[in-house]
Write a protein that holds these residues in place. Structure first.
Motif, PDB file in Angstrom:
ATOM      1  N   ALA A   1       0.849  -1.188   0.000  1.00  0.00           N
ATOM      2  CA  ALA A   1       0.000   0.000   0.000  1.00  0.00           C
ATOM      3  C   ALA A   1       0.880   1.230   0.000  1.00  0.00           C
ATOM      4  CB  ALA A   1      -0.912   0.024   1.232  1.00  0.00           C
ATOM      5  N   ASN A   2       0.311   2.328  -0.433  1.00  0.00           N
ATOM      6  CA  ASN A   2       0.932   3.623  -0.191  1.00  0.00           C
ATOM      7  C   ASN A   2       0.376   4.108   1.138  1.00  0.00           C
ATOM      8  OD1 ASN A   2       1.400   6.490  -0.036  1.00  0.00           O
ATOM      9  ND2 ASN A   2       1.882   6.452  -2.215  1.00  0.00           N
TER      10      ASN A   2
ATOM     11  N   PRO B   1      -2.589  12.666  -5.542  1.00  0.00           N
ATOM     12  CA  PRO B   1      -3.484  11.896  -4.669  1.00  0.00           C
ATOM     13  C   PRO B   1      -4.077  10.662  -5.333  1.00  0.00           C
ATOM     14  CG  PRO B   1      -3.968  14.248  -4.518  1.00  0.00           C
ATOM     15  CD  PRO B   1      -3.008  14.073  -5.655  1.00  0.00           C
TER      16      PRO B   1
ATOM     17  N   PHE C   1      -3.188   6.876  -4.278  1.00  0.00           N
ATOM     18  CA  PHE C   1      -3.855   6.081  -3.240  1.00  0.00           C
ATOM     19  C   PHE C   1      -4.909   5.164  -3.854  1.00  0.00           C
ATOM     20  CE2 PHE C   1      -2.504   9.943  -0.849  1.00  0.00           C
ATOM     21  CZ  PHE C   1      -1.623   9.323   0.015  1.00  0.00           C
ATOM     22  N   GLU C   2      -5.687   5.707  -4.777  1.00  0.00           N
ATOM     23  CA  GLU C   2      -6.703   4.897  -5.444  1.00  0.00           C
ATOM     24  C   GLU C   2      -6.053   3.821  -6.310  1.00  0.00           C
ATOM     25  OE1 GLU C   2     -10.805   4.049  -6.239  1.00  0.00           O
ATOM     26  OE2 GLU C   2      -9.914   5.478  -4.854  1.00  0.00           O
TER      27      GLU C   2
ATOM     28  N   ASN D   1      -3.734   1.422  -3.521  1.00  0.00           N
ATOM     29  CA  ASN D   1      -4.444   0.842  -2.379  1.00  0.00           C
ATOM     30  C   ASN D   1      -5.742   0.156  -2.784  1.00  0.00           C
ATOM     31  OD1 ASN D   1      -2.340   2.056  -1.072  1.00  0.00           O
ATOM     32  ND2 ASN D   1      -3.557   3.547   0.034  1.00  0.00           N
TER      33      ASN D   1
ATOM     34  N   TYR E   1      -5.864   8.836   1.866  1.00  0.00           N
ATOM     35  CA  TYR E   1      -5.363   7.531   2.303  1.00  0.00           C
ATOM     36  C   TYR E   1      -6.454   6.746   3.025  1.00  0.00           C
ATOM     37  CZ  TYR E   1      -3.019   4.043   5.174  1.00  0.00           C
ATOM     38  OH  TYR E   1      -2.677   2.868   5.804  1.00  0.00           O
TER      39      TYR E   1
ATOM     40  N   SER F   1      -9.115   5.562   0.660  1.00  0.00           N
ATOM     41  CA  SER F   1      -8.671   4.455  -0.194  1.00  0.00           C
ATOM     42  C   SER F   1      -8.647   3.141   0.580  1.00  0.00           C
ATOM     43  CB  SER F   1      -7.294   4.757  -0.786  1.00  0.00           C
ATOM     44  OG  SER F   1      -6.263   4.680   0.195  1.00  0.00           O
ATOM     45  N   LYS F   2      -8.248   3.189   1.847  1.00  0.00           N
ATOM     46  CA  LYS F   2      -8.234   1.961   2.645  1.00  0.00           C
ATOM     47  C   LYS F   2      -9.663   1.470   2.916  1.00  0.00           C
ATOM     48  CE  LYS F   2      -4.951   0.185   3.933  1.00  0.00           C
ATOM     49  NZ  LYS F   2      -4.073  -0.811   3.240  1.00  0.00           N
TER      50      LYS F   2
END
Length: 332
Positions: A75-76, A84, A87-88, A91, A145, A148-149
Motif C-alpha cells: 500500500a501507499n 493523490p 492512493f486509489e 491501495n 489515504y 482508499s483503505k
C-alpha cells in the motif's frame, strides 16, 4: 519444508512487510516477497524475492504459483502524495488485483488483507472503536489515504461474502526499528528526537509495536476466521502521555507547549498548500494527520486477543527499539 506451500507477502520490503516476513520465517514458512523495491533486500534463507508490482497482471499471476497463503500488505501508507490518485491506484486497484489473482489460484487457502484502523475513524465515531462499531461514511474519513483503505476494505469484505477465504486486520499506529521508508509515525519520532517540534497537538491515539503487529497478522492467517476482521492495537494514550514515555526511553526533552487544534489545522493547511504547489515534498504535518488528531483514535483489540491469542508487548519496548535504531542509523 521444501514441499510446503509458499506464503506470498505483497509489500514485503516495506516497514510492516519486513516484520511480517520475519514473523513468518520464525514459523518456518517459505516466503515469496512481491514488491517493486524488493531488489534491494539482502538474500535471506527461505525467502524468494520478486521485484515486481502487484499492478502487473502477468507478474502477479506468476507470483501466485504454488502459493498457499497470501498476505496483502502492499500500500501507499503516506498521508500526503504529490498525486493523490496514487492512493486509489495502489491501495484500491492493487487490492482488487491481488484478490482477483488469489481467487483465480485454486490452491490459495487463506488471504489476509492488511487494512488500517484509520478506515474505521469518522468525525463522531464513539470510542473505544471495535470491529462491531458502525462504519463511518467515506466523506467522514480523514483524507485520501483513509478513504482508499476503506474502499479496499469494501473489496475484501465483498470477496469474503462471496466465499473467498479472506481475513482482514486493522493495525493502529505501528512503531519500531527498521523503518527505512519512513512512515509518518517514524518521521514524527525523528522530528521530536531531533528537537524540530517545539509544541504538540493533544490527541488520543493507539500505538502498537511493529513486530507485535506483524505477529498479529501472522496469527490472523493461522487462526482468523474467513470473513472476520481483527483490530491490532497496543496502548491507547493521550499524545502528551506518549511524549512523556518517549522522553523516558530516549532521555530527550519533549515539548511542553500545546497547540490549539485550530492553529495546528491552519498551519497544516499552509504547509500542504506549499507542498502541493511549490515544494512537492511531504509537509511536516499533513492535513490528513491533523484531521485524524482531531478525532479520538482509541481502539479495542479484545477480539484479536480472544480469537487469535494475540498479546502485544508494552509499548515501551518497541518504542525503545525504534529510538535505538534511529540513533544507530544516524537519523536522530
Amino acid at each position: 519444508m521444501t514441499d510446503a506451500p509458499v506464503s506470498l507477502v505483497t509489500g514485503g520490503s516495506g516497514f510492516l512487510g519486513r516484520h511480517l516476513v520475519a514473523a513468518l520465517r520464525r514459523r518456518n514458512h517459505r516466503v515469496r516477497i512481491m514488491d517493486p523495491a524488493a531488489g534491494s533486500l539482502p538474500p535471506a534463507p527461505g525467502v524468494e524475492v520478486r521485484a515486481a508490482s502487484i499492478l502487473d497482471p502477468a507478474a502477479l499471476a506468476a507470483a501466485m504459483e504454488g502459493v498457499g497463503h497470501v498476505w496483502h500488505v502492499a500500500a501507499n501508507a503516506g498521508l500526503w502524495a504529490p498525486d493523490p490518485a496514487v492512493f486509489e491506484r495502489i491501495n484500491v486497484g492493487g487490492t482488487r488485483a491481488v484478490l482477483d489473482a488469489a481467487r483465480a489460484a485454486p490452491q490459495v487457502a487463506r488471504i489476509v488483507c492488511v487494512s488500517s484502523a484509520v478506515a474505521l475513524v469518522g468525525r463522531a465515531t464513539p470510542v473505544p472503536i471495535a470491529e462491531t462499531t458502525p462504519r463511518p461514511p467515506l466523506e467522514e474519513l480523514a483524507g485520501a489515504y483513509a478513504r482508499s483503505k476503506a474502499r479496499a476494505l469494501a473489496l475484501a469484505e465483498q470477496a469474503a461474502a462471496e466465499g473467498a477465504p479472506v481475513v482482514t486486520v486493522f493495525p493502529t499506529v505501528p512503531l519500531g526499528a527498521g523503518d527505512d521508508t519512513p512512515t509518518p509515525p517514524t518521521r514524527m519520532l525523528t522530528d521530536f528526537l531531533a528537537g524540530r517540534v517545539p509544541a504538540y497537538l493533544e490527541c488520543r491515539m493507539n500505538w502498537v509495536g511493529a513486530p507485535d503487529c506483524a505477529e498479529g497478522i501472522a496469527l490472523a492467517g493461522e487462526r482468523g476466521r474467513p470473513g472476520e476482521g481483527y483490530i491490532l492495537g497496543g496502548e491507547n494514550l493521550w499524545f502528551g502521555d506518549f511524549l512523556r514515555l518517549l522522553q523516558e526511553v530516549s532521555g530527550s526533552p519533549m515539548p511542553r507547549r500545546r497547540v490549539p487544534y485550530g492553529v495546528a489545522f491552519a498551519a497544516a493547511a499552509v504547509q500542504e498548500w506549499l507542498a502541493d504547489t511549490l515544494t512537492r515534498r511531504p509537509p511536516q504535518a499533513p492535513l490528513a494527520g491533523v484531521r485524524l488528531a482531531g478525532r479520538a483514535q482509541w481502539f479495542d483489540s479484545g477480539k484479536a486477543a480472544r480469537d487469535l491469542g494475540w498479546q502485544p508487548r508494552p509499548l515501551r519496548e518497541p518504542l525503545a527499539e525504534a529510538v535505538a535504531w534511529l540513533r544507530e542509523a544516524g537519523r536522530a
